[in-house]
Design an enzyme around this catalytic site. Structure first.
Site, PDB file in Angstrom:
ATOM      1  N   LYS A  14      61.274  -4.038 -97.057  1.00  0.00           N
ATOM      2  CA  LYS A  14      61.032  -2.597 -97.248  1.00  0.00           C
ATOM      3  C   LYS A  14      59.544  -2.269 -97.088  1.00  0.00           C
ATOM      4  O   LYS A  14      59.186  -1.352 -96.359  1.00  0.00           O
ATOM      5  CB  LYS A  14      61.510  -2.147 -98.651  1.00  0.00           C
ATOM      6  CG  LYS A  14      62.978  -2.434 -98.921  1.00  0.00           C
ATOM      7  CD  LYS A  14      63.411  -1.925-100.278  1.00  0.00           C
ATOM      8  CE  LYS A  14      62.755  -2.631-101.465  1.00  0.00           C
ATOM      9  NZ  LYS A  14      63.184  -4.028-101.666  1.00  0.00           N
ATOM     10  N   ARG A  89      66.000   3.028-107.315  1.00  0.00           N
ATOM     11  CA  ARG A  89      66.572   1.706-107.573  1.00  0.00           C
ATOM     12  C   ARG A  89      67.692   1.755-108.588  1.00  0.00           C
ATOM     13  O   ARG A  89      68.282   0.718-108.903  1.00  0.00           O
ATOM     14  CB  ARG A  89      65.479   0.777-108.101  1.00  0.00           C
ATOM     15  CG  ARG A  89      64.892  -0.156-107.050  1.00  0.00           C
ATOM     16  CD  ARG A  89      63.734  -0.866-107.694  1.00  0.00           C
ATOM     17  NE  ARG A  89      63.427  -2.152-107.131  1.00  0.00           N
ATOM     18  CZ  ARG A  89      62.460  -2.382-106.258  1.00  0.00           C
ATOM     19  NH1 ARG A  89      61.751  -1.392-105.780  1.00  0.00           N
ATOM     20  NH2 ARG A  89      62.202  -3.615-105.854  1.00  0.00           N
ATOM     21  N   ARG A 128      55.662 -15.606 -99.801  1.00  0.00           N
ATOM     22  CA  ARG A 128      54.651 -14.595-100.120  1.00  0.00           C
ATOM     23  C   ARG A 128      53.901 -14.969-101.401  1.00  0.00           C
ATOM     24  O   ARG A 128      52.694 -14.802-101.497  1.00  0.00           O
ATOM     25  CB  ARG A 128      55.307 -13.221-100.285  1.00  0.00           C
ATOM     26  CG  ARG A 128      54.285 -12.136-100.609  1.00  0.00           C
ATOM     27  CD  ARG A 128      54.875 -10.755-100.609  1.00  0.00           C
ATOM     28  NE  ARG A 128      55.817 -10.565-101.693  1.00  0.00           N
ATOM     29  CZ  ARG A 128      56.558  -9.479-101.848  1.00  0.00           C
ATOM     30  NH1 ARG A 128      56.482  -8.504-100.968  1.00  0.00           N
ATOM     31  NH2 ARG A 128      57.392  -9.377-102.858  1.00  0.00           N
ATOM     32  N   ARG A 134      51.203 -12.864-106.512  1.00  0.00           N
ATOM     33  CA  ARG A 134      51.997 -11.908-107.298  1.00  0.00           C
ATOM     34  C   ARG A 134      52.772 -12.640-108.382  1.00  0.00           C
ATOM     35  O   ARG A 134      53.459 -13.625-108.110  1.00  0.00           O
ATOM     36  CB  ARG A 134      52.979 -11.162-106.369  1.00  0.00           C
ATOM     37  CG  ARG A 134      52.541  -9.751-106.095  1.00  0.00           C
ATOM     38  CD  ARG A 134      53.438  -9.058-105.126  1.00  0.00           C
ATOM     39  NE  ARG A 134      54.760  -8.744-105.659  1.00  0.00           N
ATOM     40  CZ  ARG A 134      55.604  -7.919-105.089  1.00  0.00           C
ATOM     41  NH1 ARG A 134      55.266  -7.302-103.963  1.00  0.00           N
ATOM     42  NH2 ARG A 134      56.784  -7.690-105.610  1.00  0.00           N
ATOM     43  N   ARG A 145      65.279 -11.025-110.161  1.00  0.00           N
ATOM     44  CA  ARG A 145      65.136  -9.744-109.461  1.00  0.00           C
ATOM     45  C   ARG A 145      66.348  -9.475-108.576  1.00  0.00           C
ATOM     46  O   ARG A 145      66.817  -8.341-108.475  1.00  0.00           O
ATOM     47  CB  ARG A 145      63.856  -9.753-108.606  1.00  0.00           C
ATOM     48  CG  ARG A 145      62.606  -9.612-109.456  1.00  0.00           C
ATOM     49  CD  ARG A 145      61.362 -10.041-108.714  1.00  0.00           C
ATOM     50  NE  ARG A 145      61.094  -9.268-107.525  1.00  0.00           N
ATOM     51  CZ  ARG A 145      60.245  -9.636-106.576  1.00  0.00           C
ATOM     52  NH1 ARG A 145      59.568 -10.774-106.700  1.00  0.00           N
ATOM     53  NH2 ARG A 145      60.044  -8.887-105.526  1.00  0.00           N
TER      54      ARG A 145
HETATM   55  P1  B4P Z   1      58.448  -7.090 -98.383  1.00  0.00           P
HETATM   56  O1  B4P Z   1      58.527  -6.154 -97.221  1.00  0.00           O
HETATM   57  O2  B4P Z   1      57.165  -7.023 -99.139  1.00  0.00           O
HETATM   58  O3  B4P Z   1      59.618  -6.913 -99.408  1.00  0.00           O
HETATM   59  P2  B4P Z   1      60.106  -5.713-100.281  1.00  0.00           P
HETATM   60  O4  B4P Z   1      61.522  -5.491 -99.889  1.00  0.00           O
HETATM   61  O5  B4P Z   1      59.188  -4.511-100.159  1.00  0.00           O
HETATM   62  O6  B4P Z   1      59.876  -6.334-101.734  1.00  0.00           O
HETATM   63  P3  B4P Z   1      60.060  -6.109-103.254  1.00  0.00           P
HETATM   64  O7  B4P Z   1      61.414  -5.582-103.577  1.00  0.00           O
HETATM   65  O8  B4P Z   1      59.677  -7.413-103.784  1.00  0.00           O
HETATM   66  O9  B4P Z   1      58.952  -5.171-103.801  1.00  0.00           O
HETATM   67  P4  B4P Z   1      58.670  -3.988-104.764  1.00  0.00           P
HETATM   68  O10 B4P Z   1      57.213  -3.945-104.699  1.00  0.00           O
HETATM   69  O11 B4P Z   1      59.439  -2.779-104.358  1.00  0.00           O
HETATM   70  O12 B4P Z   1      58.679  -8.539 -97.817  1.00  0.00           O
HETATM   71  C1  B4P Z   1      58.659  -9.695 -98.598  1.00  0.00           C
HETATM   72  C2  B4P Z   1      58.142 -10.877 -97.792  1.00  0.00           C
HETATM   73  O13 B4P Z   1      58.952 -11.119 -96.652  1.00  0.00           O
HETATM   74  C3  B4P Z   1      56.731 -10.668 -97.249  1.00  0.00           C
HETATM   75  O14 B4P Z   1      56.019 -11.855 -97.385  1.00  0.00           O
HETATM   76  C4  B4P Z   1      56.940 -10.323 -95.787  1.00  0.00           C
HETATM   77  O15 B4P Z   1      55.853 -10.719 -94.962  1.00  0.00           O
HETATM   78  C5  B4P Z   1      58.186 -11.123 -95.456  1.00  0.00           C
HETATM   79  N1  B4P Z   1      59.001 -10.501 -94.413  1.00  0.00           N
HETATM   80  C6  B4P Z   1      59.353  -9.186 -94.362  1.00  0.00           C
HETATM   81  N2  B4P Z   1      60.122  -8.958 -93.266  1.00  0.00           N
HETATM   82  C7  B4P Z   1      60.279 -10.179 -92.643  1.00  0.00           C
HETATM   83  C8  B4P Z   1      60.975 -10.602 -91.460  1.00  0.00           C
HETATM   84  N3  B4P Z   1      61.676  -9.742 -90.692  1.00  0.00           N
HETATM   85  N4  B4P Z   1      60.938 -11.915 -91.140  1.00  0.00           N
HETATM   86  C9  B4P Z   1      60.232 -12.793 -91.907  1.00  0.00           C
HETATM   87  N5  B4P Z   1      59.547 -12.457 -93.021  1.00  0.00           N
HETATM   88  C10 B4P Z   1      59.565 -11.156 -93.380  1.00  0.00           C
HETATM   89  O16 B4P Z   1      59.164  -4.347-106.283  1.00  0.00           O
HETATM   90  C11 B4P Z   1      58.507  -5.202-107.180  1.00  0.00           C
HETATM   91  C12 B4P Z   1      58.901  -4.938-108.654  1.00  0.00           C
HETATM   92  O17 B4P Z   1      58.403  -3.633-109.068  1.00  0.00           O
HETATM   93  C13 B4P Z   1      60.380  -4.864-108.995  1.00  0.00           C
HETATM   94  O18 B4P Z   1      60.931  -6.147-109.244  1.00  0.00           O
HETATM   95  C14 B4P Z   1      60.382  -3.975-110.280  1.00  0.00           C
HETATM   96  O19 B4P Z   1      60.053  -4.696-111.449  1.00  0.00           O
HETATM   97  C15 B4P Z   1      59.286  -2.980-110.011  1.00  0.00           C
HETATM   98  N6  B4P Z   1      59.783  -1.728-109.396  1.00  0.00           N
HETATM   99  C16 B4P Z   1      59.457  -1.266-108.164  1.00  0.00           C
HETATM  100  N7  B4P Z   1      60.065  -0.093-107.902  1.00  0.00           N
HETATM  101  C17 B4P Z   1      60.825   0.184-109.019  1.00  0.00           C
HETATM  102  C18 B4P Z   1      61.712   1.257-109.343  1.00  0.00           C
HETATM  103  N8  B4P Z   1      61.953   2.251-108.482  1.00  0.00           N
HETATM  104  N9  B4P Z   1      62.330   1.236-110.557  1.00  0.00           N
HETATM  105  C19 B4P Z   1      62.097   0.263-111.434  1.00  0.00           C
HETATM  106  N10 B4P Z   1      61.282  -0.799-111.176  1.00  0.00           N
HETATM  107  C20 B4P Z   1      60.637  -0.841-109.977  1.00  0.00           C
END
Ligand code: B4P
Length: 193
Positions: A14, A89, A128, A134, A145
């Site tokens: 995302k 979420r 990551r 992190r 998670r």
């Molecule tokens: P990302 O792109 O960073 O993953 P994400 O889906 O955004 O991550 P996440 O769910 O962890 O984050 P958030 O900050 O929202 O990719 C992850 C890794 O994969 C990276 O290293 C990237 O380079 C790699 N990658 C991506 N695409 C790839 C591909 N095609 N091929 C290979 N590698 C690839 O959430 C973090 C925490 O914040 C949650 O657990 C929660 O505690 C809190 N939180 C956030 N929003 C919330 C909400 N709305 N309500 C309640 N809690 C919330």
């Protein structure tokens, strides 16, 4: 105005894809994960509270996150649209977002749900964690998670499916290939700026 929700499990890409989307389509990026991490790093009262949940792999309480989103939207009154990354979420967050946007005389137009097999999610996030430092990117917390995603976040897809706004996208390919799949859907609503 065009408003997009980028949906999917932790590590589905995302954050990665949002960066490309906001540049290509000139949209404002709202990532609740980034907003929360910023509060944590500044050690604000909100950040201190949020960290307790994030470090355990749990979702931060709805009221905290919803308040943050509302003020963030108000910061960009001239926006072409927003990409909501990692929000909503929970069903309560989805309902609150609909109300908030209705009040601002706009709405969610499209929800793109990235689908990636679980072992691949774990590999990406552990990878990551080795470089990002992190505190929630270690295997034990990542598994929590993903569990939290299945119980609280996955039902949000049904909420948007009922509204006819949900499109499922294969997110297990490379970053550029996944971006092409997402762009194909967005182009039906908005052309690159
Ligand atoms: P990302 O792109 O960073 O993953 P994400 O889906 O955004 O991550 P996440 O769910 O962890 O984050 P958030 O900050 O929202 O990719 C992850 C890794 O994969 C990276 O290293 C990237 O380079 C790699 N990658 C991506 N695409 C790839 C591909 N095609 N091929 C290979 N590698 C690839 O959430 C973090 C925490 O914040 C949650 O657990 C929660 O505690 C809190 N939180 C956030 N929003 C919330 C909400 N709305 N309500 C309640 N809690 C919330």
């Amino acid at each position: 105005m065009f408003n997009l929700v980028l949906f999917g499990p932790p590590g589905s890409g995302k954050g990665t894809q949002s960066a490309n989307i906001v540049t290509t389509y000139q949209l404002q990026h709202i990532s609740t994960g980034d907003l929360l991490r910023d509060e944590v790093s500044r050690q604000t009262p909100l950040g201190v509270e949020a960290k307790k949940y994030m470090d355990q792999g749990l979702l931060v309480p709805d009221e905290v996150v919803i308040g943050m989103i509302s003020s963030k939207i108000d910061e960009s009154p001239e926006a072409r649209g927003f990409v909501f990354d990692g929000f909503p979420r929970t069903r309560a967050q989805a309902e609150a977002l609909d109300k908030l946007l209705e009040f601002k005389q706009t709405q969610i137009d499209l929800v793109l749900a990235l689908e990636v097999p679980e072992p691949q999610l774990i590999t990406r996030l552990v990878g990551r964690g080795q470089s990002s430092g992190r505190s929630d990117d270690n295997e034990e917390v990542i598994i929590k998670r993903i569990k939290e995603y299945h119980s609280k976040t996955e039902p949000v897809a049904g909420y948007y499916h009922t509204q006819g706004k949900l499109e499922r996208i294969k997110g297990d390919g490379g970053i550029d290939d996944t971006f092409k799949l997402l762009s194909k859907e967005i182009d039906n609503y908005l052309l690159p700026a």
